[in-house]
Design an enzyme around this catalytic site. Sequence first.
Site, PDB file in Angstrom:
ATOM      1  N   CYS A  30       0.813  -1.213   0.000  1.00 25.17           N
ATOM      2  CA  CYS A  30       0.000   0.000   0.000  1.00 25.17           C
ATOM      3  C   CYS A  30       0.849   1.267   0.000  1.00 25.17           C
ATOM      4  O   CYS A  30       0.676   2.146  -0.832  1.00 25.17           O
ATOM      5  CB  CYS A  30      -0.942   0.009   1.200  1.00 25.17           C
ATOM      6  N   CYS A  61      -1.393   1.685  -3.043  1.00 21.18           N
ATOM      7  CA  CYS A  61      -2.395   2.734  -2.851  1.00 21.18           C
ATOM      8  C   CYS A  61      -1.829   4.153  -2.822  1.00 21.18           C
ATOM      9  O   CYS A  61      -2.326   5.041  -3.515  1.00 21.18           O
ATOM     10  CB  CYS A  61      -3.156   2.517  -1.538  1.00 21.18           C
ATOM     11  N   LYS A  87       0.100   5.291  -6.057  1.00 21.67           N
ATOM     12  CA  LYS A  87      -0.910   5.296  -7.121  1.00 21.67           C
ATOM     13  C   LYS A  87      -1.822   6.504  -6.994  1.00 21.67           C
ATOM     14  O   LYS A  87      -2.117   7.189  -7.981  1.00 21.67           O
ATOM     15  CB  LYS A  87      -1.731   4.014  -7.055  1.00 21.67           C
ATOM     16  N   TYR A 102      -9.268  -3.629 -11.567  1.00 22.69           N
ATOM     17  CA  TYR A 102      -9.153  -2.242 -11.116  1.00 22.69           C
ATOM     18  C   TYR A 102      -7.747  -1.687 -11.298  1.00 22.69           C
ATOM     19  O   TYR A 102      -7.573  -0.505 -11.622  1.00 22.69           O
ATOM     20  CB  TYR A 102      -9.637  -2.096  -9.667  1.00 22.69           C
ATOM     21  N   GLU A 155      -7.224   1.589 -13.502  1.00 23.93           N
ATOM     22  CA  GLU A 155      -6.681   2.776 -12.829  1.00 23.93           C
ATOM     23  C   GLU A 155      -5.441   3.283 -13.546  1.00 23.93           C
ATOM     24  O   GLU A 155      -5.301   4.494 -13.808  1.00 23.93           O
ATOM     25  CB  GLU A 155      -6.350   2.443 -11.370  1.00 23.93           C
ATOM     26  N   HIS A 178     -27.875  21.028  -1.414  1.00 26.45           N
ATOM     27  CA  HIS A 178     -27.997  21.553  -2.780  1.00 26.45           C
ATOM     28  C   HIS A 178     -27.115  22.780  -2.970  1.00 26.45           C
ATOM     29  O   HIS A 178     -26.998  23.595  -2.062  1.00 26.45           O
ATOM     30  CB  HIS A 178     -29.464  21.922  -3.037  1.00 26.45           C
ATOM     31  N   GLU A 230     -26.759  14.835  -3.878  1.00 25.68           N
ATOM     32  CA  GLU A 230     -28.140  15.023  -3.418  1.00 25.68           C
ATOM     33  C   GLU A 230     -29.083  14.062  -4.145  1.00 25.68           C
ATOM     34  O   GLU A 230     -30.165  13.736  -3.638  1.00 25.68           O
ATOM     35  CB  GLU A 230     -28.588  16.466  -3.621  1.00 25.68           C
TER      36      GLU A 230
END
Length: 479
Positions: free
Chosen positions: A44, A49, A52, A179, A183, A462, A467
């Site tokens: 990681c 992670c 990356k 992934y 990525e 908003h 939302e």
Amino acid sequence: MSEFDYDLFVIGGGSGGVRAARVAAGETGAKVALAEEDRYGGTCVIRGCVPKKLMVFASEYRHAAKEARAYGWDMADGDFHWDRFKGKLEAELDRLEGVYRKLLAGSGVETFDARAKLKDAHTVELSTGETKTAKHILIATGGRPVRPDLPNADLGMVSDDIFHLKALPKRVLIIGGGYIACEFACILNGLGVEVTQYYRGAQILRGFDDEARGLIAESMKQSGVDLHLGTDIVEMHSDGGDSDLASPVGDAQYGAAAQSAGHEAGKPIHVKATNGETRVFDAVFFATGRKPNSDNMGLESLGIEVGRKGEIKVDEYSQTKVPSVYAIGDVTDRVNLTPVAIREGMAFVETVFKGNPTAVDHDLIPSAVFTQPEFGTVGLSEEQARAQEEIEVYCTSFRPMQTAFAEGEGRVLMKLIVSKANRTILGCHIVAPGAGELIQMVGIAVKMGATKEDFDRTVAVHPTMSEELVTMRNPVRTA
């Protein structure tokens, strides 16, 4: 005096192993040691992670000037300089590794910069020749990327290598549709590399929600990734002589990335695909799977069960068939995410050192895929849910305000999967900028068992993209 050198010996200095070691030592007073043959922080922090995500950030600036001009700023396009970024990236990883070492030292954990394997149920043998005994042994050696069984596969890179590039290739072929492949296709495309991606399946991101992965695939193509589905590599070769790439690092034992001196653009690589085409690339990047780091650790001789992929088999408390030996993280191939490895490490300490048997909870884990746009997901996909029970699907896709104003084409997706029987949210899927941040918050509600009516009762913020999650009143379909 204890009959063992340590109460706990941890093999592996990644996120899970380090957390377990320092909590056991710092919070329970246990005598703890940890061995790591490569860099502290593991996949990681050092080759996953963290670097990356920093590359994701870098790649997202490519179109910033164009969008800024749409908002009235006089801003010129610029060029990306890999060497500048790479220097800062390496410095940051060095800093983080130092943090991990300090955390261990501050907790009183004794560390060994060495490879470790099991000699017996309570003895660890180090590559230095030393042997150490422990009442409990925790294996947290993680996983590694693998190359396909293909002639000249050593000409290609794996994910460990990407951070050691001396220069960015002009043309890269990425093999895979998971992934990691997607990525890095987005990252390299964003950094100005011509990206071609081959995936043998019918759609990228297998196992994720079909509607979400379809939108991501279209967005990737729209942004310039030359994506070929139903396509795989048949053979590859360079223009003769040895490859200028560093020796393969992905198929060696864990931590082997340290031996890589870094990759640089070498001889062109000729690739023949299943569609009959032969094309030439400056680099080929294999993102075709990962393998647990359990090789040559003496496991089988002790009676520790190892699966077909090399995963260490454990029970709900991360205990192996040998009572004194436990395993956590990617080496067990349960849910291969850093936060999960950390949770498993904490549950191990609760169980073994705090007398509070704690099974690891692998249910409803939110996660993110850092494509462009990002994908955040928690719970069941529509396909998984409808195979389980009757559901309602609430979904909307639109161009967000920021993109629409700048006349961009990017779309987002907000999707809820709802149980007809009890109205609970079975799954939530978000494809949007910042989806990873959004799904963390939604994950809390889903984990708590929120219903569609709980979402409906929540007042919208908003104007925001998110939302829509609390304003979708009617299902788009039922199944």
